[in-house]
Enzyme design. Structure first.
Site, short mmCIF file in Angstrom:
data_model
loop_
_atom_site.label_atom_id
_atom_site.label_comp_id
_atom_site.label_asym_id
_atom_site.label_seq_id
_atom_site.Cartn_x
_atom_site.Cartn_y
_atom_site.Cartn_z
N ASN A 186 -3.50 3.01 4.98
CA ASN A 186 -2.57 1.87 4.95
C ASN A 186 -2.63 1.20 6.30
O ASN A 186 -2.72 1.89 7.31
CB ASN A 186 -1.12 2.33 4.79
CG ASN A 186 -0.80 2.73 3.38
OD1 ASN A 186 -1.65 2.63 2.51
ND2 ASN A 186 0.42 3.19 3.17
N GLY A 187 -2.49 -0.11 6.33
CA GLY A 187 -2.47 -0.81 7.61
C GLY A 187 -3.70 -1.69 7.74
O GLY A 187 -4.40 -1.96 6.76
N LYS A 222 7.77 -4.10 -1.32
CA LYS A 222 9.08 -3.65 -0.82
C LYS A 222 9.04 -3.46 0.68
O LYS A 222 9.99 -3.76 1.39
CB LYS A 222 9.43 -2.33 -1.52
CG LYS A 222 10.76 -1.74 -1.10
CD LYS A 222 11.89 -2.53 -1.69
CE LYS A 222 13.26 -2.03 -1.31
NZ LYS A 222 14.26 -3.10 -1.47
N LYS A 232 16.90 -14.38 -3.62
CA LYS A 232 16.90 -13.44 -4.75
C LYS A 232 16.30 -14.10 -5.97
O LYS A 232 15.48 -13.53 -6.68
CB LYS A 232 18.36 -13.06 -5.03
CG LYS A 232 18.81 -11.69 -5.22
CD LYS A 232 18.49 -10.58 -4.31
CE LYS A 232 17.54 -10.78 -3.23
NZ LYS A 232 17.35 -9.87 -2.21
N ARG A 289 6.35 -0.44 -3.99
CA ARG A 289 5.95 -0.98 -2.69
C ARG A 289 5.06 -2.20 -2.84
O ARG A 289 4.88 -2.95 -1.89
CB ARG A 289 5.19 0.09 -1.89
CG ARG A 289 6.06 1.25 -1.47
CD ARG A 289 5.22 2.33 -0.80
NE ARG A 289 4.62 1.86 0.42
CZ ARG A 289 5.18 1.91 1.61
NH1 ARG A 289 6.38 2.41 1.74
NH2 ARG A 289 4.55 1.47 2.67
N HIS A 319 21.46 -35.68 3.97
CA HIS A 319 20.39 -36.01 4.91
C HIS A 319 19.01 -35.74 4.31
O HIS A 319 18.06 -35.44 5.03
CB HIS A 319 20.59 -35.22 6.21
CG HIS A 319 21.89 -35.54 6.87
ND1 HIS A 319 22.11 -36.72 7.52
CD2 HIS A 319 23.05 -34.84 6.92
CE1 HIS A 319 23.36 -36.73 7.97
NE2 HIS A 319 23.95 -35.61 7.62
N CYS A 346 0.84 -1.19 0.00
CA CYS A 346 0.00 0.00 0.00
C CYS A 346 0.88 1.25 0.00
O CYS A 346 1.93 1.28 0.63
CB CYS A 346 -0.95 0.10 1.18
SG CYS A 346 -2.18 -1.18 1.25
N TRP A 362 -2.73 -2.89 -1.63
CA TRP A 362 -2.27 -4.27 -1.67
C TRP A 362 -3.28 -5.04 -0.83
O TRP A 362 -3.32 -4.88 0.39
CB TRP A 362 -0.86 -4.35 -1.08
CG TRP A 362 -0.15 -5.65 -1.27
CD1 TRP A 362 0.68 -5.98 -2.31
CD2 TRP A 362 -0.14 -6.78 -0.39
NE1 TRP A 362 1.18 -7.24 -2.12
CE2 TRP A 362 0.70 -7.76 -0.96
CE3 TRP A 362 -0.77 -7.07 0.83
CZ2 TRP A 362 0.93 -8.99 -0.37
CZ3 TRP A 362 -0.54 -8.30 1.41
CH2 TRP A 362 0.31 -9.25 0.82
N GLU A 388 20.64 -16.21 0.79
CA GLU A 388 20.27 -14.94 0.16
C GLU A 388 20.21 -15.08 -1.36
O GLU A 388 19.31 -14.54 -2.01
CB GLU A 388 21.27 -13.85 0.59
CG GLU A 388 21.12 -12.51 -0.08
CD GLU A 388 19.76 -11.83 0.10
OE1 GLU A 388 18.93 -12.30 0.91
OE2 GLU A 388 19.52 -10.85 -0.62
N GLU A 412 12.51 -14.63 -5.70
CA GLU A 412 11.78 -13.35 -5.70
C GLU A 412 11.54 -12.84 -7.11
O GLU A 412 10.44 -12.39 -7.43
CB GLU A 412 12.59 -12.28 -4.95
CG GLU A 412 12.49 -12.37 -3.45
CD GLU A 412 13.31 -11.27 -2.76
OE1 GLU A 412 12.78 -10.65 -1.83
OE2 GLU A 412 14.48 -11.03 -3.14
C1 G6P Z 1 10.19 -7.47 1.96
C2 G6P Z 1 11.11 -7.10 0.81
C3 G6P Z 1 12.48 -7.70 1.03
C4 G6P Z 1 13.03 -7.28 2.39
C5 G6P Z 1 12.07 -7.57 3.53
C6 G6P Z 1 12.48 -6.87 4.81
O1 G6P Z 1 9.93 -8.82 1.93
O2 G6P Z 1 10.57 -7.56 -0.41
O3 G6P Z 1 13.36 -7.27 0.02
O4 G6P Z 1 14.23 -7.94 2.62
O5 G6P Z 1 10.76 -7.08 3.21
O6 G6P Z 1 12.41 -5.49 4.60
P1 G6P Z 1 13.12 -4.43 5.52
O7 G6P Z 1 12.69 -3.10 4.97
O8 G6P Z 1 12.62 -4.67 6.89
O9 G6P Z 1 14.58 -4.64 5.39
#
Ligand code: G6P
Length: 612
Positions: A100-101, A607, A491, A27, A510, A2, A74, A487, A494
């Protein structure tokens, strides 16, 4: 997740609002809408789908009003649809609201309002807000300048949950009200105009002067003024803060996507984050901390908490703090930590990592630790963000705005900052002093080594073209390399939507090895000299079972057995994730491009995850 934009000034509001929403697209959202105050009353134009669809709505070009609110939604309560999109009005069409929220007690409030004759036309929790404001407004017989504000305050005081709200009223055509609680919102001050946004980058091209709001601060905006009130409507004084980010930092600057730009910004993000915290011969200093030996010696446990990529950076922090400072350190996912009755007390130091500083679970975990008496440090990329205002201490990455949903430069900046923090602790505690000066030298060489690693880009692009149609890709590593495997795998899923898992290489036998069959791609990360041979053995096991291998290493290894190998510059294992993740960021990026996907705005993701 949002996005909110608002404008009150002398220009036509609608283009500014739509432009702001476009800048907040990253976002994550599924519908969009705007509402302006026109001569004939309040106008609302909204629909599901992309922000640019708003241009297809009849009459949007004719909007003249210079006060307006806007929103990207969203979906949480109710599917994406025109009816559920924001803004929402009350039954009498006096108020228009974006939110938002999540309003947790909305069922109860909905029942209360229904019992009082109100009707609802959407499935959202938001629609109760304009109606509740109307309820209090209609009961107030005092028609003074503050009647709108009083009704809004009374309604907000009934809300339980998280919210950032903008509201306009047809009876107050020169005002707008906003409030926030646990959901981001900033106000940008211009000349005879004020801008409102969920995030700084969306309005950075209009102003660098921002008011940062605390929870339950109400703002009464006019074109020339912003008046602040607490939850009892007592006036508060507030000054603007100047944000140093430049306008270009929130633009693509010739890159095809924000993500690629942000990958290539890493040398500078690291340089800026190291800043003046130390040089080769000086001790580390954090202006914001100033800790003593007694203070640090009092902690018998450290927790590092975050979500997603931020949590992965925390794993590199744990490695550095445990090895350099000899303090027991645990890393946890904020959404798990907050519900697992963690053993936290006044002898615990809790470090919270959040690029945005607005992640709902991370903020909740932070509040929990404070209640339990722990000392808290926030690590964020956004000055004045919610976690930095909650924590006892805040330190910053200086990565500049990160727009692409998939985090890149924020991650590497978090890793370097955590390692510098570990050095700072170790120096105060007077442990490992010889090792520290070597490590500091290595940190200072990082920007150049990142540049050298980025030179691998075209080779990685070519390799990505050979695997972009894969269904599953596995990532393996040991020790610090396992944290990078995690990580790298995140990536890839995502932005490429390829199913991917990461494993500690030693765990392969295992269970996971049952998934390896002819042609499956396995990525191996090997930067720790002590563990390289062990990981090679594990890779041999998958090669024997037909896997195709992609290896990232800084060691001299026999490359004949691997399908593709990239050599990255050698460095200390404490900071190797900063270099070894780069080929994996590029790998995910090029696969996503090859598949023709929206790299910056992957499906279903946001985001900034401002609800739990
Ligand atoms: C979302 C984003 C990620 C991010 C995570 C934590 O899932 O898509 O890229 O790592 O939030 O976000 P922050 O702002 O708390 O680092």
């Amino acid at each position: 997740m949002c996005g909110i934009v608002g404008y009150i000034g002398t220009q036509k509001a609608s283009p500014i609002l739509i432009n702001g929403l476009i800048r907040l697209e990253y976002r994550g959202y599924d519908s969009a809408g705007i509402s302006t105050i026109e001569k004939y009353g309040i106008s609302i134009m909204k629909d599901k789908g992309r922000v640019k669809n708003l241009y297809n709505i009849n009459g949007i070009e004719q909007l003249e009003g210079n006060i307006g609110i806007a929103h990207t939604r969203w979906a949480t309560h109710g599917k994406p649809s025109k009816e559920n999109s924001h803004p929402h009005m009350d039954n009498s069409k006096t108020f228009s609201v974006v939110h938002n929220g999540i309003i947790e007690n909305y069922n109860e409030l909905k029942k209360f309002l229904s019992d009082n004759g109100y009707h609802f036309y959407s499935q959202t929790d938001t629609e109760i807000i304009p109606n509740l404001v109307h309820y209090y407004y209609s009961k107030d017989n005092n028609n003074d300048d503050l009647k709108f504000l009083r009704a809004f305050k009374n309604a907000c005081n009934k809300l339980i949950g998280s919210f950032a709200i903008e509201i306009i009223c047809k009876d107050y055509p020169n005002n707008m009200l906003v409030v926030r609680k646990d959901s981001p919102l900033v106000i940008g001050k211009g000349e005879n105009e004020n801008y409102i946004s969920s995030d700084i980058p969306a309005i950075l091209s209009f102003t660098r002067n921002f008011y940062l709001l605390n929870d339950f601060e109400f703002v009464l905006l006019s074109r020339t003024d912003a008046k602040f009130y607490d939850k009892n409507l007592e006036p508060i004084n507030k000054n603007t803060q100047t944000i140093e980010w430049n306008t270009a930092s929130a633009e693509k600057e010739g890159f095809e996507d924000y993500m690629l730009k942000e990958i290539f910004e890493q040398p500078n993000a690291i340089r800026e984050t190291i800043g003046a915290k130390f040089n080769e011969n000086s001790k580390c200093e954090f202006d914001e901390l100033n800790f003593s030996k007694d203070f640090l010696s009092d902690f018998n446990k450290i927790f590092i908490i975050g979500c997603g990529t931020a949590m992965h950076a925390g794993l590199a922090g744990k490695n550095a703090i445990e090895k350099l400072c000899k303090i027991n350190t645990e890393v946890d996912i904020a959404s798990e930590f907050r519900y697992r009755a963690p053993l936290v007390n006044e002898h615990t130091l809790c470090i919270f990592i959040s690029q945005s500083g607005e992640t709902a679970d991370t903020i909740a975990a932070l509040k929990l630790c404070k209640e339990k008496g722990a000392k808290t440090i926030a690590i964020s990329n956004v000055i004045g963000s919610s976690i930095t205002r909650e924590a006892d201490y805040s330190i910053y990455t200086h990565a500049g705005p990160e727009i692409a949903v998939a985090s890149t430069k924020a991650y590497t900046s978090q890793v370097v900052l955590l390692v510098i923090l570990a050095i700072y602790f170790a120096e105060i505690l007077e442990i490992n002093t010889n090792e520290l000066s070597l490590l500091k030298k290595e940190i200072l060489k990082l920007p150049k080594k990142i540049e050298d690693t980025l030179d691998l880009s075209s080779r990685i692009r070519d390799f990505s073209k050979t695997v972009y149609q894969e269904k599953d890709i596995f990532f393996l590593g040991r020790g610090i390399d396992e944290t990078v495997a995690k990580e790298g795998s995140l990536k890839l899923k995502e932005i490429s939507y390829i199913h991917s898992e990461s494993y500690a290489a030693g765990e392969l036998k295992h269970g996971p090895i049952a998934l390896i069959e002819n042609g499956v791609t396995v990525v191996g990360i090997m930067t720790d000299p002590k563990l390289v041979e062990k990981t090679i053995s594990n890779l041999q096991e998958v090669i024997t079972r037909g896997a195709k291998t992609f290896v990232i290493t800084n060691q001299q290894v026999d490359n004949s057995m691997f399908d593709f190998i990239v050599y990255i510059p050698e460095t200390s294992p404490f900071i190797s994730p900063i270099l070894s993740i780069i080929p994996l960021q590029l790998f995910s990026y090029y696969i996503s491009k090859e598949k023709g996907l929206d790299v910056d705005k992957p499906r279903n993701l946001a985001k900034s995850v401002t609800v739990e």
